[in-house]
Write an enzyme that holds these catalytic residues in place. Structure first.
Site, PDB file in Angstrom:
ATOM      1  N   LYS A   1       0.860  -1.183   0.000  1.00 17.74           N
ATOM      2  CA  LYS A   1       0.000   0.000   0.000  1.00 17.74           C
ATOM      3  C   LYS A   1       0.898   1.236   0.000  1.00 17.74           C
ATOM      4  O   LYS A   1       1.761   1.372   0.858  1.00 17.74           O
ATOM      5  CB  LYS A   1      -0.948  -0.018   1.189  1.00 17.74           C
TER       6      LYS A   1
ATOM      7  N   ASP B   1      -8.350  -4.587   9.040  1.00 18.06           N
ATOM      8  CA  ASP B   1      -8.757  -5.455   7.934  1.00 18.06           C
ATOM      9  C   ASP B   1      -9.258  -6.818   8.423  1.00 18.06           C
ATOM     10  O   ASP B   1      -9.534  -7.705   7.624  1.00 18.06           O
ATOM     11  CB  ASP B   1      -7.581  -5.612   6.953  1.00 18.06           C
TER      12      ASP B   1
ATOM     13  N   ARG C   1     -10.123 -11.878  -0.816  1.00 18.03           N
ATOM     14  CA  ARG C   1     -10.899 -12.880  -1.570  1.00 18.03           C
ATOM     15  C   ARG C   1     -10.224 -14.246  -1.505  1.00 18.03           C
ATOM     16  O   ARG C   1     -10.885 -15.265  -1.607  1.00 18.03           O
ATOM     17  CB  ARG C   1     -11.109 -12.395  -3.009  1.00 18.03           C
TER      18      ARG C   1
HETATM   19  N1  BES Z   1      -8.338  -4.363   2.649  1.00 16.69           N
HETATM   20  C1  BES Z   1      -8.340  -3.833   1.330  1.00 16.69           C
HETATM   21  C2  BES Z   1      -9.627  -3.083   0.999  1.00 16.69           C
HETATM   22  C3  BES Z   1      -9.876  -1.800   1.736  1.00 16.69           C
HETATM   23  C4  BES Z   1      -9.589  -0.578   1.166  1.00 16.69           C
HETATM   24  C5  BES Z   1     -10.484  -1.804   2.980  1.00 16.69           C
HETATM   25  C6  BES Z   1      -9.867   0.594   1.829  1.00 16.69           C
HETATM   26  C7  BES Z   1     -10.742  -0.637   3.652  1.00 16.69           C
HETATM   27  C8  BES Z   1     -10.439   0.556   3.093  1.00 16.69           C
HETATM   28  C9  BES Z   1      -8.185  -4.967   0.325  1.00 16.69           C
HETATM   29  O1  BES Z   1      -7.439  -6.049   0.743  1.00 16.69           O
HETATM   30  C10 BES Z   1      -7.506  -4.408  -0.878  1.00 16.69           C
HETATM   31  O2  BES Z   1      -6.381  -4.021  -0.752  1.00 16.69           O
HETATM   32  N2  BES Z   1      -8.217  -4.383  -1.997  1.00 16.69           N
HETATM   33  C11 BES Z   1      -7.681  -3.869  -3.227  1.00 16.69           C
HETATM   34  C12 BES Z   1      -7.968  -4.882  -4.311  1.00 16.69           C
HETATM   35  C13 BES Z   1      -7.313  -4.557  -5.625  1.00 16.69           C
HETATM   36  C14 BES Z   1      -5.806  -4.699  -5.505  1.00 16.69           C
HETATM   37  C15 BES Z   1      -7.846  -5.482  -6.695  1.00 16.69           C
HETATM   38  C16 BES Z   1      -8.409  -2.560  -3.512  1.00 16.69           C
HETATM   39  O3  BES Z   1      -9.616  -2.484  -3.335  1.00 16.69           O
HETATM   40  O4  BES Z   1      -7.730  -1.611  -3.897  1.00 16.69           O
HETATM   41 ZN    ZN Z   2      -7.357  -6.438   2.731  1.00 17.91          ZN
HETATM   42 MN    MN Z   3      -5.354  -5.828   0.427  1.00 18.91          MN
END
Ligand code: BES
Ligand code: ZN
Ligand code: MN
Length: 511
Positions: free
Chosen positions: A286, A298, A361
């Site tokens: 991130k 998370d 997922r």
């Molecule tokens: N935990 C995150 C999603 C998230 C984002 C939760 C903001 C709370 C606040 C998840 O694991 C993630 O990183 N999702 C990515 C998926 C993408 C790489 C396909 C996302 O949504 O950017």
């Molecule tokens: Zn996540």
């Molecule tokens: Mn993630």
């Protein structure tokens, strides 16, 4: 007394203190019209037909009426008028709270009024509060739902900082005593579930990792919950390859935690919660400080489903409920998943991991499979902080609901409206599944760049959800609130415990 017993007793006393700490307001209900208290809370409806101030001394009534007129207080829902040192009565202050039209109040709206009262009284030094809800015939559970809102808002996370507010002693006057007392008991069970979810989510990732989460789950055994924990070697043995892959970059091994409340002989209802105790993103790390700093939350999906099991167990609810929590820490290391790796899920499908940050997922795929394989549930609901795409679409006003079951849409939407944890249906569609095609594996873990990420993630989960009714709740954005809201002080929200508890215990309207 033997030393060992003494030790046990003091441990028990500490445990009690701890749970008191989370919420030290006290509540009692009665049917008296007594005014004897430091603070008096009265209600005023927009039509002013449901309530009158007749029981107050004449000069106090005059004073209140003057204050109402001068401040143009109309009794609109949520309006609060504070009158200091009212004449002739002992109370130091009166709060006059607008309720609008009492006929249209949902429980969630009453909770909000309670939350607002708790916030207003937070810095008040006197402890006793007398709340008079008599006469609100259109809302017979007003008193107990108000207490629920006060308690939800009064929660504090005291692990690292003491709370210095004055704990209040609320005496709530109601018309139907036993109705409100009984309802309040069930609401307190829900609060215990919400507070567990908040405690687990507020805890920093350095404290809350798969092992320590499992230990918190084990504490529910004393309520009659069956808790089983699959260790890393079990995860390996059962071929939960997706959970193993997400967890393998961490020093702290993954676990699969199961908490089962067998409150009825029906086929179980399964709740599957995403339990990433820290989501660094992995090698797809991130990029911004703000996005990574919140990722201790998370595991909020796992916290919510465990909290819901606790709420059902305390209530001894007649439901057969099992929560499945795949727990892992998504880290960067020499052992971690490499972008492009292909992993094999428990169900046998292979997945090309094109983005290590789409890890939720993956763990849910094995969690859903485990739920079906071991419990043959009549319905599965998964709860996950799954996608940023969901936050873009709905913000934190609604959680995203994905399901093919019209009945679940109707039931969950209704339950959400009741408690003010609203859900909005978003599409499942084969077209989003088409985006998950991989050239070298059965599917990849990302959809089309920059498009409908929440639906692509949901279609990924659908591949593992089986044939029984299934719903996916994307609660991304809901886990933490930066500012105080009506029934949630800043921090972890416990979002979903109230929604799911209501869904599980309310008679379901048929369609
Ligand atoms: N935990 C995150 C999603 C998230 C984002 C939760 C903001 C709370 C606040 C998840 O694991 C993630 O990183 N999702 C990515 C998926 C993408 C790489 C396909 C996302 O949504 O950017
Ligand atoms: Zn996540
Ligand atoms: Mn993630």
């Amino acid at each position: 007394m033997k030393n060992k017993n003494k030790f046990l007793l003091s441990v028990m006393a500490l445990a009690c203190l701890n749970s008191l700490n989370a919420n030290a307001e006290t509540f009692s209900f009665d049917t008296r019209n007594s005014l004897n208290s430091d603070t008096l809370v009265l209600f005023h409806s927009a039509d002013s037909t449901t309530y009158s101030l007749d029981f107050l001394p004449q000069s106090t009534q005059d004073q209140l009426n003057l204050a109402v007129a001068d401040n143009s207080f109309s009794g609109k829902r949520g309006e609060v008028l504070e009158i200091l040192v009212p004449s002739e009565i002992d109370a130091k202050r009166v709060l006059l709270v607008g309720i609008g039209d009492a006929k249209t109040l949902t429980p969630g709206e009453i909770n909000t009024l309670g939350g607002n009262i708790a916030a207003k009284l937070e810095t008040v030094p006197q402890a006793t509060v007398r709340v008079l809800t008599q006469g609100l015939n259109n809302a017979p559970l007003f008193g107990s739902e108000l207490a629920h809102g006060i308690e939800l808002r009064s929660y504090r996370y005291t692990q690292f900082k003491a709370s210095n507010r004055v704990e209040k002693n609320y005496q709530i006057g109601v018309d139907d005593l036993s109705l409100n007392q009984k309802h309040h008991k069930n609401l307190q069970a829900v609060e215990a579930g919400v507070f567990l979810a908040r405690d687990l989510t507020n805890a920093p990732a350095g404290n809350m990792y798969p092992e320590s989460f499992a230990n918190e789950a084990r504490k529910l055994k004393s309520l009659g919950v069956k808790v089983t924990v699959l260790e890393a070697k079990d995860i390996e043995r059962l071929n939960l390859g997706a959970l193993a892959a997400v967890g393998k970059g961490s020093e702290r091994p993954p676990k699969l935690v199961v908490a089962h409340w067998p409150g009825s002989k029906d086929a179980p209802i399964a709740l599957v919660g995403k339990g990433i105790t820290f989501d660094s993103g992995g090698y797809n790390i991130k990029a911004t400080g703000t996005s990574i700093a919140r990722m201790k939350s998370d595991m909020a999906g796992a916290a919510t489903v465990l909290g819901t099991v606790k709420a059902m167990a305390i209530q001894k609810a007649p439901v057969n409920l099992v929560a499945i929590m795949p727990m892992a820490e998504n880290m960067v290391s020499g052992h971690a998943m490499i972008p492009g790796d292909v992993i094999t899920t428990a169900q046998g499908l292979t997945v090309e991991v094109l983005n290590t940050d789409a890890e939720g997922r993956l763990v849910l795929a094995d969690g859903l499979w485990y739920a079906r394989e071991n419990y043959r549930p009549s319905v599965i609901i998964d709860v996950a902080t799954l996608t940023g795409s969901k936050v873009s679409a709905l913000g934190t006003v609604y959680a995203g609901l994905f399901t093919d079951s019209e009945q679940l849409v109707q039931q969950l939407t209704f339950a959400g409206q009741q408690v003010g944890e609203k859900v909005w249906r978003l599409p499942l569609d084969q077209a989003y599944d088409d985006e998950l095609k991989s050239t070298i594996a059965d599917l990849k873990n990302t959809g089309k760049e920059g498009s409908a990420g929440a639906s692509a993630a949901a279609m990924f989960l659908k591949r593992f959800a089986g044939d029984q009714p299934w719903a996916h709740l994307d609660i991304a954005g809901h886990a933490l609130t930066a500012t105080d809201t009506a029934v949630v002080p800043a921090g972890a929200t416990g979002y979903g415990v109230r929604l799911l508890s209501t869904w599980l215990t309310q008679p379901k309207a048929q369609n």
